[in-house]
Design an enzyme around this catalytic site. Structure first.
Site, PDB file in Angstrom:
ATOM      1  N   SER A 113      73.012  17.294  23.319  1.00  0.00           N
ATOM      2  CA  SER A 113      72.452  18.504  22.732  1.00  0.00           C
ATOM      3  C   SER A 113      71.936  18.247  21.326  1.00  0.00           C
ATOM      4  O   SER A 113      72.369  17.317  20.649  1.00  0.00           O
ATOM      5  CB  SER A 113      73.518  19.584  22.670  1.00  0.00           C
ATOM      6  OG  SER A 113      74.524  19.159  21.771  1.00  0.00           O
ATOM      7  N   LYS A 114      71.019  19.110  20.956  1.00  0.00           N
ATOM      8  CA  LYS A 114      70.386  19.049  19.642  1.00  0.00           C
ATOM      9  C   LYS A 114      71.406  19.088  18.525  1.00  0.00           C
ATOM     10  O   LYS A 114      71.198  18.541  17.466  1.00  0.00           O
ATOM     11  CB  LYS A 114      69.488  20.289  19.490  1.00  0.00           C
ATOM     12  CG  LYS A 114      68.022  19.994  19.586  1.00  0.00           C
ATOM     13  CD  LYS A 114      67.271  21.166  19.027  1.00  0.00           C
ATOM     14  CE  LYS A 114      66.396  21.750  20.124  1.00  0.00           C
ATOM     15  NZ  LYS A 114      65.719  22.939  19.852  1.00  0.00           N
TER      16      LYS A 114
END
Ligand code: GLU
Length: 474
Positions: free
Chosen positions: A241-242
């Site tokens: 994830s970012k």
């Protein structure tokens, strides 16, 4: 003949997982002397982002993932999909659905409350052909495929035999009311028409595959072979994830990663050789890549390892090439780039310290700027401590000695500096440190005498004298 494709949806940027999919398709095609194709899956108009397609091609180019045929753009092929939807309608393998989104939402809520899997309840399946025909003149509708109610099996090259039960799968919408096909239909039609032999894609598409298998069957086509790649994970094993790392390939480019290092690293996210080799030439990746050596379990994205690998590539790179690739970063930092040979020499002195191309401007700026800036450590440690006067004296002497060196080469400078230490019974570090700080503004840097030679006599002396005035005041 092997024919594979990378089929991104242009929803913003190329995700690192998308790059892995593209790369594995590319390597598989090249390894098998096949074709690597691109298809833009842009039939979901609600997710379109303007400029995304251009950015995608730009980043594929930066990665060197060259494709073999004109890319296929799905939004330009609506008539083709409609033809196959009509065929399915005629064969009674698909039906019109007139349910409103409100009804579908209501139904979903009820199913969730009853802990049933959310799934279309088949209301419109009960309409007669005539009624359906009539209603289609009056109301908007979608078209759904009929899911058979028995087991659907297929083989996955990475995961072996996969089974799903048809009764658990929704009567998938294949044509939306706006006339655009959904992913499932367009994907199957195009994979067939493009004569795709192997579909290599992320694990998140595994649950769509039984729907595709049925569509192939309904349309009388042989399905391609499938290989679903493992998920990419954060170091804590959650989905990549970012929040934990950069996930857009362009961020890596902009931070100064080399495409060859990035591709090398990404190749290892789910694939390995028997001897766990870590560094590969790109031709070696092509030679060694097979789907049989792809794993099933999630692959951890380790940003530290990628950074290390990038540094390895930078150290091995010929300095001419490294300088060329650093130019945009040097320019962006506002430093002059007109003297390429000089830049090359500066970079060569720093090469073993560079991990990212974006490190370059900071590492070499004191070679290029007129006014150097002393970092805090430098001025505190070397210039402003007690005994500044003694440092001042040393620097004054050194400037004087240097002004008399005719041939200002690293060798001569070193000889004269050491001689001065000896004659005055000073430790070499008492001289080397302040000289480094005076000339570069830093306590650390490349080999001192080579650095001085490169900066050149006149500048070195001027900087030493400036330092004496500014920082020591003698
Ligand atoms: N358009 C899908 C994606 O964005 C492609 C999935 C597939 O390769 O079938 O990943």
């Amino acid at each position: 003949m092997v024919r594979v494709r990378f089929a991104p949806s242009p929803t913003g940027f190329l995700h690192i997982g998308g790059l892995r999919t593209a790369l594995y398709n590319y390597l598989f095609a090249r390894h098998n002397n096949g074709k690597f194709l691109i298809r833009i899956e842009d039939t979901d108009r609600t997710r379109m982002v303007s400029g995304a397609i251009e950015k995608l091609f730009e980043i594929l180019k930066w990665c060197g993932l060259n494709y073999d045929e004109e890319p296929v753009i799905q939004s330009a092929r609506l008539e083709i999909y409609k033809k196959y939807v009509n065929e399915l309608l005629e064969k009674d393998l698909a039906y019109r659905c007139f349910c409103t989104s409100e009804r579908l939402e209501e139904m979903r809520k009820l199913q969730i409350a009853k802990k049933q899997p959310p799934k279309y309840d088949g209301l419109c399946l009960k309409l007669s052909k005539d009624d359906s025909e009539k209603l289609s003149k009056e109301k908007p509708y979608t078209i759904r495929m009929k899911m058979p109610q028995d087991e659907i099996k297929f083989n996955d090259i990475i995961r072996g035999e996969i089974k799903f039960h048809g009764s658990l799968i929704d009567d998938q919408i294949i044509l939306k009311s706006d006339g655009y096909p959904t992913y499932h239909l367009a994907n199957v039609v195009d994979d067939h028409l493009m004569e795709i032999s192997h579909v290599i894609r992320g694990e998140e598409w595994l649950s769509s595959t039984p729907k595709h298998i049925i569509l192939y069957k309904y349309l009388g086509w042989t399905p391609p072979q499938f290989a679903h790649l493992p998920l990419l994970l954060n170091p804590d094993k959650s989905k990549l994830s970012k929040r934990q790392s950069d996930v857009a390939v362009e961020d890596y480019r902009d931070k100064g990663y080399l495409p060859e290092a990035l591709l090398n690293y990404v190749a290892l996210l789910g694939w390995s050789t028997e001897d766990s080799q870590q560094i590969f030439e790109s031709s070696e990746l092509i030679e060694k890549f097979t789907l049989e050596r792809c794993g099933k379990s999630g692959a951890i994205f380790d940003a530290q390892k990628l950074l290390w690998l990038n540094g390895e590539y930078i150290r091995k790179m010929p300095v001419e090439e490294l300088t060329k690739r650093s130019l945009p970063f040097i320019e962006k930092a506002g430093l002059p780039i007109n003297n390429f040979d000089y830049l090359k020499k500066c970079i060569s002195l720093e090469q073993d310290k560079i991990k990212l191309l974006s490190d370059v401007p900071h590492l070499i700026d004191f070679f290029l700027k007129n006014d150097i800036i002393y970092d805090e450590k430098a001025s505190n440690k070397v210039l402003k401590k007690d005994g500044a006067n003694e440092v001042g004296k040393i620097l004054t002497d050194v400037a004087d000695i240097y002004s008399k060196i005719e041939n200002f080469t690293a060798k001569e400078i070193e000889m004269e500096t050491r001689k001065y230490a000896e004659v005055n019974s000073l430790k070499t570090s008492q001289i080397f440190h302040p000289v480094r700080v005076a000339v570069s503004g830093r306590t650390e840097g490349p080999s001192l005498f080579e650095m001085l030679e490169l900066i050149s006599k006149e500048k070195v002396i001027r900087r030493i004298k400036d330092t004496i005035h500014k920082n020591i005041g003698t």
